[in-house]
Write an enzyme that holds these catalytic residues in place. Sequence first.
Site, PDB file in Angstrom:
ATOM      1  N   ARG A  14      12.645 -10.885  31.220  1.00 48.43           N
ATOM      2  CA  ARG A  14      11.468 -11.613  31.550  1.00 48.43           C
ATOM      3  C   ARG A  14      11.347 -11.478  33.138  1.00 48.43           C
ATOM      4  O   ARG A  14      10.648 -11.235  33.819  1.00 48.43           O
ATOM      5  CB  ARG A  14      11.350 -12.843  31.115  1.00 48.43           C
ATOM      6  CG  ARG A  14      10.901 -12.775  29.538  1.00 48.43           C
ATOM      7  CD  ARG A  14      11.030 -14.243  29.071  1.00 48.43           C
ATOM      8  NE  ARG A  14      12.116 -14.715  29.042  1.00 48.43           N
ATOM      9  CZ  ARG A  14      12.601 -15.992  28.521  1.00 48.43           C
ATOM     10  NH1 ARG A  14      11.669 -16.960  28.264  1.00 48.43           N
ATOM     11  NH2 ARG A  14      13.878 -16.436  28.881  1.00 48.43           N
ATOM     12  N   SER A  15      12.461 -12.184  33.896  1.00 48.29           N
ATOM     13  CA  SER A  15      12.276 -12.371  35.374  1.00 48.29           C
ATOM     14  C   SER A  15      12.547 -11.054  36.150  1.00 48.29           C
ATOM     15  O   SER A  15      11.661 -10.917  37.184  1.00 48.29           O
ATOM     16  CB  SER A  15      13.198 -13.570  35.821  1.00 48.29           C
ATOM     17  OG  SER A  15      14.583 -13.126  35.461  1.00 48.29           O
TER      18      SER A  15
HETATM   19  P1  4NP Z   1      15.610 -13.144  29.403  1.00 44.53           P
HETATM   20  O1  4NP Z   1      15.909 -12.637  27.737  1.00 44.53           O
HETATM   21  O2  4NP Z   1      16.104 -14.675  29.666  1.00 44.53           O
HETATM   22  O3  4NP Z   1      14.261 -12.881  29.595  1.00 44.53           O
HETATM   23  O4  4NP Z   1      16.504 -12.379  30.469  1.00 44.53           O
HETATM   24  C1  4NP Z   1      17.238 -12.970  27.185  1.00 44.53           C
HETATM   25  C2  4NP Z   1      18.373 -12.348  27.787  1.00 44.53           C
HETATM   26  C3  4NP Z   1      19.320 -12.496  27.097  1.00 44.53           C
HETATM   27  C4  4NP Z   1      19.721 -13.601  26.122  1.00 44.53           C
HETATM   28  C5  4NP Z   1      18.612 -14.294  25.850  1.00 44.53           C
HETATM   29  C6  4NP Z   1      17.315 -14.085  26.520  1.00 44.53           C
HETATM   30  N1  4NP Z   1      20.768 -13.953  25.504  1.00 44.53           N
HETATM   31  O5  4NP Z   1      20.971 -14.649  24.422  1.00 44.53           O
HETATM   32  O6  4NP Z   1      21.906 -13.164  25.902  1.00 44.53           O
END
Ligand code: 4NP
Length: 159
Positions: A14-15
Amino acid sequence: MIRVCFVCLGNICRSPTAEGVFRGLVEQAGLADEFVIDSAGTSGWHINETPDARATEAAAERGYELGGGSRKFVAADFARFDYVLAMDAENLTDLRGLSRTGEERAKISLLRDYEAGAAGEDVPDPYYGGDDGFEEVLDICERGCRGLLDSIRNEHGLA
Ligand code: 4NP
């Protein structure tokens, strides 16, 4: 210089998407020289990884380039940025926990607070879902980033 940092959990979906979308809008507006734009994650689980390939591909189809290696948001980042945009309520809570002064806390908001009719809502985490989730993240980031840029332009008197 106006310094903006987008923050999610992993800093791979997302970021980096919000960062790429915001950079694209800023460039389109001819304001690239006015901004420093970055992203980070609250978790540090994916340090140095490039953005998720699903996010990169979906963004590329809309003309946005995602880049950078994942990094963890640290308390010292509050001094380096003017606007710290949380993607969801958990990121917001974590960021508030890291802030040490009212001035730092005042820099934090939810990205969707800048989207008409969506104040207080999350950018949903697409990591464990299908490709639709990445399109939804892009749609939301485009709306939120447009609102954010409009707000910053007004606040800073940028044409
Ligand atoms: P983000 O998504 O926060 O949008 O980068 C995710 C990336 C990895 C994980 C969870 C959310 N993870 O559980 O590893």
